[in-house]
Design an enzyme around this catalytic site. Structure first.
Site, mmCIF file in Angstrom:
data_model
loop_
_atom_site.group_PDB
_atom_site.id
_atom_site.type_symbol
_atom_site.label_atom_id
_atom_site.label_comp_id
_atom_site.label_asym_id
_atom_site.label_seq_id
_atom_site.Cartn_x
_atom_site.Cartn_y
_atom_site.Cartn_z
ATOM 1 N N ASP A 57 2.753 27.608 -12.536
ATOM 2 C CA ASP A 57 2.547 26.185 -12.967
ATOM 3 C C ASP A 57 1.228 25.689 -12.958
ATOM 4 O O ASP A 57 0.099 26.118 -12.300
ATOM 5 C CB ASP A 57 3.082 25.362 -11.834
ATOM 6 C CG ASP A 57 3.301 24.049 -11.999
ATOM 7 O OD1 ASP A 57 3.907 23.569 -13.111
ATOM 8 O OD2 ASP A 57 2.729 23.220 -11.068
ATOM 9 N N GLU A 71 2.283 28.408 -17.671
ATOM 10 C CA GLU A 71 2.764 26.865 -18.062
ATOM 11 C C GLU A 71 1.495 26.224 -18.527
ATOM 12 O O GLU A 71 0.700 25.734 -17.967
ATOM 13 C CB GLU A 71 3.276 26.217 -16.813
ATOM 14 C CG GLU A 71 3.765 24.886 -16.983
ATOM 15 C CD GLU A 71 2.975 23.741 -16.992
ATOM 16 O OE1 GLU A 71 2.649 23.128 -18.041
ATOM 17 O OE2 GLU A 71 2.557 23.380 -15.906
ATOM 18 N N ASP A 120 11.024 18.629 -15.870
ATOM 19 C CA ASP A 120 10.313 17.235 -15.869
ATOM 20 C C ASP A 120 10.394 16.444 -17.192
ATOM 21 O O ASP A 120 10.056 15.373 -17.190
ATOM 22 C CB ASP A 120 8.520 17.621 -15.862
ATOM 23 C CG ASP A 120 8.165 17.965 -14.610
ATOM 24 O OD1 ASP A 120 8.541 17.663 -13.520
ATOM 25 O OD2 ASP A 120 7.139 18.671 -14.528
#
Length: 510
Positions: free
Chosen positions: A292, A339, A392
């Protein structure tokens, strides 16, 4: 990574009669669904214990499993609980939403009963489990016992002797809070026993697990409390600067995350041992790790502690390939995904190139009618992961309603979307047919769900992480349709029923 596809589905969103998804029957059923749908991967959100706000990205531990995911029916089968004890609890009235308040109020009372019945019975197994996890479990169990002792306040608000981990205080509380230390130790034993059984079943079915590795850990976590020297804290263990991202098109104040920043100099001097241990812990859970906020390893936004917004932050150089090279050397058996969303500088792009990791392409970001986008499928190389949207983002049917109409019209023209096929199926086709090695879609998108099924809205407090699947929503018909699409675009095996329905009727190549 071979050409394949998978589905993004949080454990918490699985159906169950006990308020939240668990590692029980519904998880095994979902593995079966993935296999019958021609999928190779189950992508999850982080499975660590959550705290205030219920975000899986603000976990109380980078190593521990979420107590909410321990399946209660399996505990009944094991003689640790009775069916009546489980069924008498009010887990919430809405099966499509998680009621975290009721889960918090009731789950630990049952796990206490299970611990009382199993602690002595399983003493040898628990001892072996504790020894195997000695690097994190004793600190985590004591940390959770202490949070209970101090009315669940953050460790930064505890009494000074234990807040600063003075040895005599640590030993005194370990004795005084032994009962709760046992509770949180046994819960982890139960979690990992159930997890390992589920993971073994998934492997038998040819399903790998993709997990998220949040780049930062929560300030209120056992990780920071137990090892403050690895973070940018002062002599009182107060952060000097905290994490966030700068102002952009979406937020004029930026995003103030508030996580403590790493002391990269100290970590490098230690050979990045903290990160090696963390990846080793994650490898016990997942087959592939999505890093992430990958760009934060190249350079990160540091905000003065106490600032009200992220506006006054600054860019600071991160460890880059110095760290990633160490991790890739240590963990040659683990695949990583970067990511790489957000503001990408030439330096970040070069870092991604040097790493060799697949980055992410999100279709919901592709159709900006104002300017060309490198998220459009014709721009892809093979070394990437294509998503319709992530946790998200809005489910794609909600995106159709919420996005700029010009962007939606561009998607319609680009992908040849039409009412007969269905908007969501056309968007899925656009990603499934791309050259990206891996394609992932949220389960909500396969189901054609709207805004009510959104998992997270960044920057919005409350109402997130609640969506749950209803038991009847996964059907053989849906699995078959997904499987035929996966096969047609070279991402899954030939469905066994294809000859029965006829290849030409299905639209697959003869």
């Amino acid at each position: 990574m071979r050409r394949s596809c998978g589905i993004l589905m949080p454990v918490s969103s699985l159906p169950s009669p006990h308020g939240i998804g668990t590692l029980g029957k519904a998880a095994y059923d979902f593995v079966d669904f993935l296999a019958s749908a021609g999928q190779s991967w189950w992508q999850m959100l982080p499975v660590g214990p959550t705290s205030y706000g219920d975000s899986p990205y603000q976990s109380l531990s980078a190593y521990a499993g979420n107590p909410y995911f321990v399946d209660l029916d399996l505990l009944v089968e094991d003689g640790l609980l009775t069916k009546a004890e489980v069924e008498e609890i009010d887990w919430g009235a809405e099966p499509s939403r998680v009621d975290y308040g009721k889960i918090y109020e009731n789950r630990f009372r049952l796990l206490r009963k299970a611990t009382d019945r199993g602690w002595k019975r399983d003493a040898d197994k628990v001892k072996a489990f504790t020894e195997k996890n000695a690097g994190w479990l004793p600190d985590y169990a004591l940390f959770m016992a202490l949070k209970r002792h101090f009315d669940m306040r953050a460790w930064t608000e505890w009494e000074e002797d234990i807040r600063l981990r003075r040895p005599e205080a640590v030993e005194r509380y370990r004795r005084e809070l032994a009962e709760d230390v046992e509770l949180f130790t046994y819960i982890q034993y139960l979690f990992f026993r159930q997890w390992e059984d589920l993971r073994a079943y998934a492997r038998e079915k040819g399903i790998g697990i993709i997990g998220d590795l949040p780049i930062y850990v929560a300030m209120d976590s056992a990780d920071v409390w137990a090892d403050p020297k690895s973070f940018q804290l002062d002599e009182r263990n107060v952060p000097k600067e905290v994490s966030g991202v700068p102002p952009d098109y979406f937020s004029e104040d930026g995003q103030l995350w508030g996580n403590p920043l790493y002391d990269w100099d100290a970590m490098k001097a230690d050979g990045y041992g903290w990160w090696i241990r963390r990846i080793d812990g994650a490898a016990r859970l997942y087959d592939v790790l999505r890093i992430d906020h990958f760009r934060g390893l190249e350079s990160y936004w540091a905000v003065p502690y106490g600032a009200e917004t992220a506006k006054d932050g600054r860019w600071v150089k991160g460890p880059g390939m110095d760290l990633l090279g160490v991790l890739q050397g240590w963990f040659s058996n683990i695949q990583f995904i970067a990511e790489d969303l957000g503001f990408l500088t030439p330096e970040v792009r070069q870092f991604l190139k040097e790493s060799g990791l697949p980055g992410m392409k999100v279709l919901e970001f592709a159709f900006d009618s104002r300017e060309p986008s490198d998220y459009l499928p014709h721009t892809y190389g093979t070394n990437c992961v294509c998503y319709v949207g992530t946790h998200d983002n809005a489910p794609v049917m909600a995106w159709r309603e919420e996005a700029d109409p010009a962007d939606v019209e561009m998607a319609v023209r680009y992908l040849g979307l039409n009412q007969e096929e269905g908007f969501h199926w056309g968007m899925i086709r656009g990603g499934m047919s791309s050259v990206a090695d891996l394609f992932i879609a949220q389960l909500q998108d396969y189901l054609g769900l709207g805004a009510e099924a959104r998992m997270n809205t960044p920057g919005l407090l409350g109402g997130n992480w609640q969506w749950r699947l209803l038991p009847a929503e996964l059907t053989e018909e849906l699995a078959g349709k997904i499987a035929r699409m996966a096969w047609m675009y070279g991402r899954g095996p030939r469905p066994r029923d294809l000859d029965e329905i006829g290849e030409e009727e299905d639209g697959a190549p003869a």
